[in-house]
Design a protein around this motif. Structure first.
Motif, mmCIF file in Angstrom:
data_model
loop_
_atom_site.group_PDB
_atom_site.id
_atom_site.type_symbol
_atom_site.label_atom_id
_atom_site.label_comp_id
_atom_site.label_asym_id
_atom_site.label_seq_id
_atom_site.Cartn_x
_atom_site.Cartn_y
_atom_site.Cartn_z
ATOM 1 N N TYR A 196 0.943 -1.472 0.004
ATOM 2 C CA TYR A 196 0.110 -0.542 0.009
ATOM 3 C C TYR A 196 0.870 1.290 0.069
ATOM 4 O O TYR A 196 2.169 1.053 0.522
ATOM 5 N N ARG A 197 0.943 2.010 -1.084
ATOM 6 C CA ARG A 197 1.720 3.212 -1.397
ATOM 7 C C ARG A 197 1.071 4.179 -1.580
ATOM 8 O O ARG A 197 -0.572 4.271 -2.589
ATOM 9 N N TYR B 251 -3.836 6.471 -4.042
ATOM 10 C CA TYR B 251 -3.431 5.567 -3.045
ATOM 11 C C TYR B 251 -3.669 4.233 -3.466
ATOM 12 O O TYR B 251 -4.780 4.492 -4.669
ATOM 13 N N ALA C 194 -2.956 -0.731 -3.884
ATOM 14 C CA ALA C 194 -2.672 -1.540 -3.143
ATOM 15 C C ALA C 194 -1.965 -1.464 -4.939
ATOM 16 O O ALA C 194 -2.499 -2.524 -5.531
ATOM 17 N N LEU D 197 -6.412 -0.545 2.223
ATOM 18 C CA LEU D 197 -6.344 0.271 0.840
ATOM 19 C C LEU D 197 -6.358 1.595 2.002
ATOM 20 O O LEU D 197 -6.067 2.650 2.628
ATOM 21 N N HIS E 52 -4.842 2.461 5.362
ATOM 22 C CA HIS E 52 -3.296 2.938 5.001
ATOM 23 C C HIS E 52 -3.790 4.579 4.413
ATOM 24 O O HIS E 52 -2.856 4.979 5.338
#
Length: 277
Positions: free
Chosen positions: A3-4, A43, A45, A88, A91
């Motif tokens: 996740y980022r 964002y 995944a 997600l 996060h």
């Protein structure tokens, strides 16, 4: 699964996923990702085959507090029901809270999803009231049409409903451009404004603010003379004072507080790139 935040190189894959889930074409998807949300606000995944889920954290404010409108939550079909979107969301909300944002808001795509988001820390807010009215014939009703810009729209909404979830100027431009492309008409006067789609004998007002019931009726009467449509379907905020006692209450938005909760009763949210003509 990682996740980022999405990097520029990820946007093509994110756009393809968004378009695959919601449709509208990849050009629209890129507009959502790059303009409605903007850099650092997407964002994902990330899996071996590229983005498996994506969401946009569109910048908004409410009662002077910074927040995010979570939009375009899309999961690849092969990963649905596996907790990927739940991860997600967690996060993204953790990252947004670390940035100092006060809340995250969203609009569930359908009634069944309210329970899904409630389990993930969201609560119902920003309710709506929907009603139908017959608009009388009035040759003397005066109003202007399609003279409201995105900047003017935001100013008008702030005038009539100051406790609104408010987009950035860039976000408002994306919304209004999309609505106009779907056939939106805006009727306005010194007494208020209305945003509607006309089809056949019906005008569907997706937003209507005015100084009182009679002022709102005059706006609709001017629209009737223009459209030759005598029926109005009207969506109002649950706490709007227009036509009190009329209509049916409906759920609309949800909010998750990322810090200290605050009172959102009576607050308004609408036209968040979620309306279609």
């Amino acid at each position: 699964m990682e996740y980022r935040k999405a990097l520029p190189a990820d946007l093509a894959g994110c756009a393809a996923l968004f378009d695959g889930v919601f449709g509208g074409g990849e050009a629209l998807a890129h507009t959502v990702l790059e303009q409605f949300a903007g850099p650092g606000r997407v964002y994902l995944a990330d899996g071996e085959a590229g983005p498996q889920a994506v969401l946009c954290a569109v910048p908004v404010t409410l009662k002077g507090r910074p927040g995010a409108y979570l939009y375009g939550l899309a999961t690849a079909p092969a990963h649905r029901g596996r907790g990927v979107m739940s991860g997600l969301i967690e996060h993204a909300c953790a990252d947004l809270a670390q940035q100092g944002l006060a809340f995250a808001a969203l609009v569930p795509e359908g009634p069944a999803l309210f329970a899904f988001y409630q389990k993930r820390g969201f609560q119902k807010a920003f309710g709506r009231r929907r009603l139908c009215r017959t608009v009388r014939h009035n040759l003397w009703a005066q109003a202007e049409f399609d003279t409201v810009t995105a900047k003017h729209w935001q100013a008008l909404r702030g005038q009539y409903m100051p406790d609104s979830v408010t987009l950035t100027p860039a976000g408002a431009v994306v919304v209004l451009t999309d609505l106009y492309s779907c056939g939106l008409t805006i009727v306005s006067s010194p007494e208020g404004y209305g945003m509607y789609f006309a089809k056949g004998d019906t005008m569907r007002f997706i937003e209507l603010f005015a100084e009182g019931d009679r002022a709102a009726e005059r706006l609709m009467e001017a629209a009737r003379e223009r459209e030759r449509a005598e029926r109005a379907e009207i969506t109002l905020g649950a706490e709007q004072p227009l036509f009190l006692g009329e209509g049916t209450a409906q759920d609309y938005g949800m909010i998750r507080f990322l810090g200290q909760p605050f009172d959102v009763s009576g607050c308004y949210m609408g036209n968040m790139l979620d309306e279609e003509g």
